[in-house]
Design a protein around this motif. Structure first.
Motif, PDB file in Angstrom:
ATOM      1  N   LEU A 127       0.832  -1.198   0.000  1.00 14.54           N
ATOM      2  CA  LEU A 127       0.000   0.000   0.000  1.00 14.54           C
ATOM      3  C   LEU A 127       0.868   1.251   0.000  1.00 14.54           C
ATOM      4  CD1 LEU A 127      -2.628  -0.972   2.755  1.00 14.54           C
ATOM      5  CD2 LEU A 127      -2.717  -1.461   0.301  1.00 14.54           C
ATOM      6  N   GLY A 128       0.398   2.273  -0.680  1.00 10.45           N
ATOM      7  CA  GLY A 128       1.081   3.563  -0.675  1.00 10.45           C
ATOM      8  C   GLY A 128       0.068   4.692  -0.550  1.00 10.45           C
ATOM      9  N   PHE A 129       0.358   5.649   0.337  1.00  9.27           N
ATOM     10  CA  PHE A 129      -0.542   6.789   0.568  1.00  9.27           C
ATOM     11  C   PHE A 129       0.259   8.084   0.480  1.00  9.27           C
ATOM     12  CE2 PHE A 129      -2.166   3.167   2.932  1.00  9.27           C
ATOM     13  CZ  PHE A 129      -3.497   3.140   2.577  1.00  9.27           C
ATOM     14  N   ILE A 130      -0.394   9.126  -0.033  1.00 10.71           N
ATOM     15  CA  ILE A 130       0.185  10.460   0.036  1.00 10.71           C
ATOM     16  C   ILE A 130      -0.872  11.381   0.626  1.00 10.71           C
ATOM     17  CG2 ILE A 130      -0.429  11.031  -2.381  1.00 10.71           C
ATOM     18  CD1 ILE A 130       2.248  12.685  -2.398  1.00 10.71           C
ATOM     19  N   ILE A 131      -0.483  12.133   1.654  1.00 12.69           N
ATOM     20  CA  ILE A 131      -1.430  12.919   2.439  1.00 12.69           C
ATOM     21  C   ILE A 131      -0.933  14.360   2.513  1.00 12.69           C
ATOM     22  CG2 ILE A 131      -2.615  13.094   4.661  1.00 12.69           C
ATOM     23  CD1 ILE A 131      -1.926  10.152   5.137  1.00 12.69           C
ATOM     24  N   PRO A 132      -1.806  15.342   2.255  1.00 10.13           N
ATOM     25  CA  PRO A 132      -1.371  16.746   2.334  1.00 10.13           C
ATOM     26  C   PRO A 132      -1.130  17.173   3.772  1.00 10.13           C
ATOM     27  CG  PRO A 132      -3.730  16.633   1.954  1.00 10.13           C
ATOM     28  CD  PRO A 132      -3.222  15.218   1.874  1.00 10.13           C
ATOM     29  N   LYS A 133      -0.331  18.215   3.935  1.00  8.99           N
ATOM     30  CA  LYS A 133      -0.110  18.737   5.283  1.00  8.99           C
ATOM     31  C   LYS A 133      -1.304  19.590   5.687  1.00  8.99           C
ATOM     32  CE  LYS A 133       2.322  23.123   4.466  1.00  8.99           C
ATOM     33  NZ  LYS A 133       3.555  23.886   4.737  1.00  8.99           N
ATOM     34  N   ALA A 194      -2.537  19.781  -9.070  1.00  7.17           N
ATOM     35  CA  ALA A 194      -1.986  19.398  -7.767  1.00  7.17           C
ATOM     36  C   ALA A 194      -2.151  17.898  -7.535  1.00  7.17           C
ATOM     37  CB  ALA A 194      -2.678  20.186  -6.656  1.00  7.17           C
ATOM     38  N   MET A 195      -3.291  17.348  -7.948  1.00 11.62           N
ATOM     39  CA  MET A 195      -3.520  15.919  -7.800  1.00 11.62           C
ATOM     40  C   MET A 195      -2.542  15.117  -8.658  1.00 11.62           C
ATOM     41  SD  MET A 195      -5.191  13.520  -6.333  1.00 11.62           S
ATOM     42  CE  MET A 195      -6.605  14.344  -5.604  1.00 11.62           C
ATOM     43  N   SER A 196      -2.244  15.622  -9.859  1.00 13.68           N
ATOM     44  CA  SER A 196      -1.277  14.942 -10.730  1.00 13.68           C
ATOM     45  C   SER A 196       0.092  14.872 -10.081  1.00 13.68           C
ATOM     46  CB  SER A 196      -1.173  15.675 -12.074  1.00 13.68           C
ATOM     47  OG  SER A 196      -2.366  15.577 -12.802  1.00 13.68           O
ATOM     48  N   ARG A 197       0.530  15.989  -9.498  1.00 14.24           N
ATOM     49  CA  ARG A 197       1.842  16.002  -8.844  1.00 14.24           C
ATOM     50  C   ARG A 197       1.868  15.032  -7.666  1.00 14.24           C
ATOM     51  NH1 ARG A 197       1.440  21.552 -10.328  1.00 14.24           N
ATOM     52  NH2 ARG A 197       0.425  22.076  -8.344  1.00 14.24           N
ATOM     53  N   ALA A 198       0.763  14.977  -6.928  1.00  9.86           N
ATOM     54  CA  ALA A 198       0.698  14.044  -5.797  1.00  9.86           C
ATOM     55  C   ALA A 198       0.756  12.598  -6.293  1.00  9.86           C
ATOM     56  CB  ALA A 198      -0.578  14.285  -4.998  1.00  9.86           C
ATOM     57  N   ARG A 199       0.015  12.292  -7.338  1.00 11.88           N
ATOM     58  CA  ARG A 199       0.024  10.936  -7.886  1.00 11.88           C
ATOM     59  C   ARG A 199       1.423  10.556  -8.372  1.00 11.88           C
ATOM     60  NH1 ARG A 199      -4.992   8.563  -8.795  1.00 11.88           N
ATOM     61  NH2 ARG A 199      -6.817   9.946  -8.847  1.00 11.88           N
ATOM     62  N   ASN A 200       2.064  11.466  -9.077  1.00 11.08           N
ATOM     63  CA  ASN A 200       3.399  11.171  -9.604  1.00 11.08           C
ATOM     64  C   ASN A 200       4.408  10.970  -8.483  1.00 11.08           C
ATOM     65  OD1 ASN A 200       2.494  11.338 -12.259  1.00 11.08           O
ATOM     66  ND2 ASN A 200       2.960  13.522 -12.419  1.00 11.08           N
ATOM     67  N   SER A 201       4.353  11.809  -7.455  1.00 14.15           N
ATOM     68  CA  SER A 201       5.267  11.649  -6.317  1.00 14.15           C
ATOM     69  C   SER A 201       5.078  10.288  -5.658  1.00 14.15           C
ATOM     70  CB  SER A 201       5.036  12.759  -5.291  1.00 14.15           C
ATOM     71  OG  SER A 201       5.357  14.030  -5.820  1.00 14.15           O
ATOM     72  N   LEU A 202       3.815   9.908  -5.482  1.00 15.02           N
ATOM     73  CA  LEU A 202       3.510   8.627  -4.855  1.00 15.02           C
ATOM     74  C   LEU A 202       3.989   7.466  -5.726  1.00 15.02           C
ATOM     75  CD1 LEU A 202       2.129   7.108  -2.543  1.00 15.02           C
ATOM     76  CD2 LEU A 202      -0.046   7.385  -3.742  1.00 15.02           C
ATOM     77  N   LEU A 203       3.732   7.560  -7.020  1.00 12.59           N
ATOM     78  CA  LEU A 203       4.121   6.501  -7.943  1.00 12.59           C
ATOM     79  C   LEU A 203       5.629   6.331  -8.006  1.00 12.59           C
ATOM     80  CD1 LEU A 203       3.478   4.484 -10.273  1.00 12.59           C
ATOM     81  CD2 LEU A 203       3.600   6.452 -11.825  1.00 12.59           C
TER      82      LEU A 203
END
Length: 374
Positions: A127-133, A194-203
């Protein structure tokens, strides 16, 4: 006629070098491959007992924290045979590892309960999660970690996952997180970038060399079939997406009802292509808004009440609420553009980018997953 001494000497050297070169080629071509050191397989790397002892270890292994007074061992050198990483229509039988990735701004307990109910072997799931501050992100992290602590307990062998990674973003979400505000047309370009950047960072952080499939699953998708992963993978398509719906109370019927939710899975239309031709380089096409009529064929409206769940259609755009991707598609370079890519962005831009790389997208109009209703 006598041959000069210098010429005879050169001929001898030439024969010697040719023989040496031939022996070298024979050695490399005929050497027994079984004599080479065995390399780790994907199923071996996913065992929890193989936790990484160094933070520079492969990303497919969970990192085990060390005692601060203990000198950590040097980073390992690990070899991978990428040809052993399969993506097939029988992922369980072939022990194919799945990476489930979720951008998470708000924690829903139903999401986690649904995750635990997945029938795919959990020792093959990372599992991988990315969460905003920010305040909401902190609360979501706390709730997530509480559930992880219970799930990953040593006594909970049935539900425990192979590894879990949590990333925290450097910035807060660009818009408010209520459902109506999230989907306002004026917020879409900034929000989806912003969602794209989050997805890419997570991936890019979590995709490991042993990963076969990547399942993108939104944090507010709370109901799926337990066999979601193997059902989608059984079609053996590079990119495949189910139909995302939403349960709600229908006042006219006075009963529970279902309505389409995700309008980002579509087949293109001449109207949409014509609109794109007239757009400036920084403008994007968005689906599901009356102000921007594209007349595309939306998979959200292709569903049939008693239709075959295995019916499959070609798609030009995909949504990301529940999206199964062969890991090799991402390794090939397909990511989520945070910029206008052929006037598309985020998941729809991903489908376009994948198509440019030679990978087609598909949808299942009669296979449903359900989104939380606020």
């Amino acid at each position: 006629m006598a041959v000069a001494r210098s010429l005879r000497r050169n001929t001898t050297i030439t024969y010697f070098l040719a023989a040496l070169l031939l022996l070298t080629f024979l050695y490399f071509f005929l050497v027994d491959s079984t004599s080479l050191p065995s390399l780790p397989q994907s199923r071996q790397l996913l065992k929890s007992k193989d936790a990484a002892s160094n933070p520079l270890s492969p990303p497919s292994l969970p990192f085990k924290k060390q005692d601060p007074n203990e000198v950590p061992p040097p980073p390992p050198v690990v070899h991978y045979r990428m040809n052993n990483v399969t993506t097939s229509s029988q992922p369980i039988e072939n022990r194919e590892s799945v990476l489930i990735l979720t951008p998470l701004a708000k924690f829903y307990s139903q999401y986690w309960d649904n995750l635990l109910a997945l029938s795919y072997p959990h020792d093959l799931i990372s599992l991988g999660f990315i969460i905003p501050k920010g305040r909401e992100g902190n609360e979501a992290t706390r709730q997530l970690q509480d559930r992880i602590t219970k799930t990953q307990a040593p006594s909970n062998k049935k539900h425990r996952f192979a590894s879990i990674t949590i990333l925290r973003q450097d910035d807060e979400p660009p818009t408010a997180q209520s459902e109506s505000e999230r989907h306002a047309l004026s917020h879409q370009k900034v929000r989806r970038a912003a969602m794209s950047r989050a997805r890419n960072s997570l991936l890019f952080t979590t995709l490991g060399p042993t990963t076969s499939w990547v399942l993108w699953l939104d944090a507010d998708v709370i109901e799926t079939p337990p066999s979601l992963i193997q059902d989608l993978a059984s079609h053996d398509k590079p990119i495949i997406v189910p139909n995302c719906m939403q349960r709600y109370w229908n006042k006219d019927k006075g009963a529970e009802d279902v309505r389409p939710y995700d309008f980002n899975s579509w087949q293109d239309s001449p109207t949409a292509l014509g609109l794109a031709e007239k757009m400036g380089p920084d403008e994007i096409l968005l689906e599901g808004y009356a102000e921007m009529a594209t007349y595309r064929s939306l998979m959200a409206y292709m569903g049939e009440p008693t239709g075959d769940a295995k019916k499959i259609v070609d798609l030009d755009g995909v949504g990301g609420t529940a999206l199964l991707v062969k890991a090799e598609v991402h390794r090939d370079g397909a990511m989520f553009p945070p910029f206008p890519f052929y006037h598309l962005i985020e998941t729809e831009g991903f489908a376009k980018m994948a198509r440019r790389l030679g990978w087609k997208s598909f949808g299942l109009p009669n296979f449903y997953v359900y989104h939380y209703n606020e």
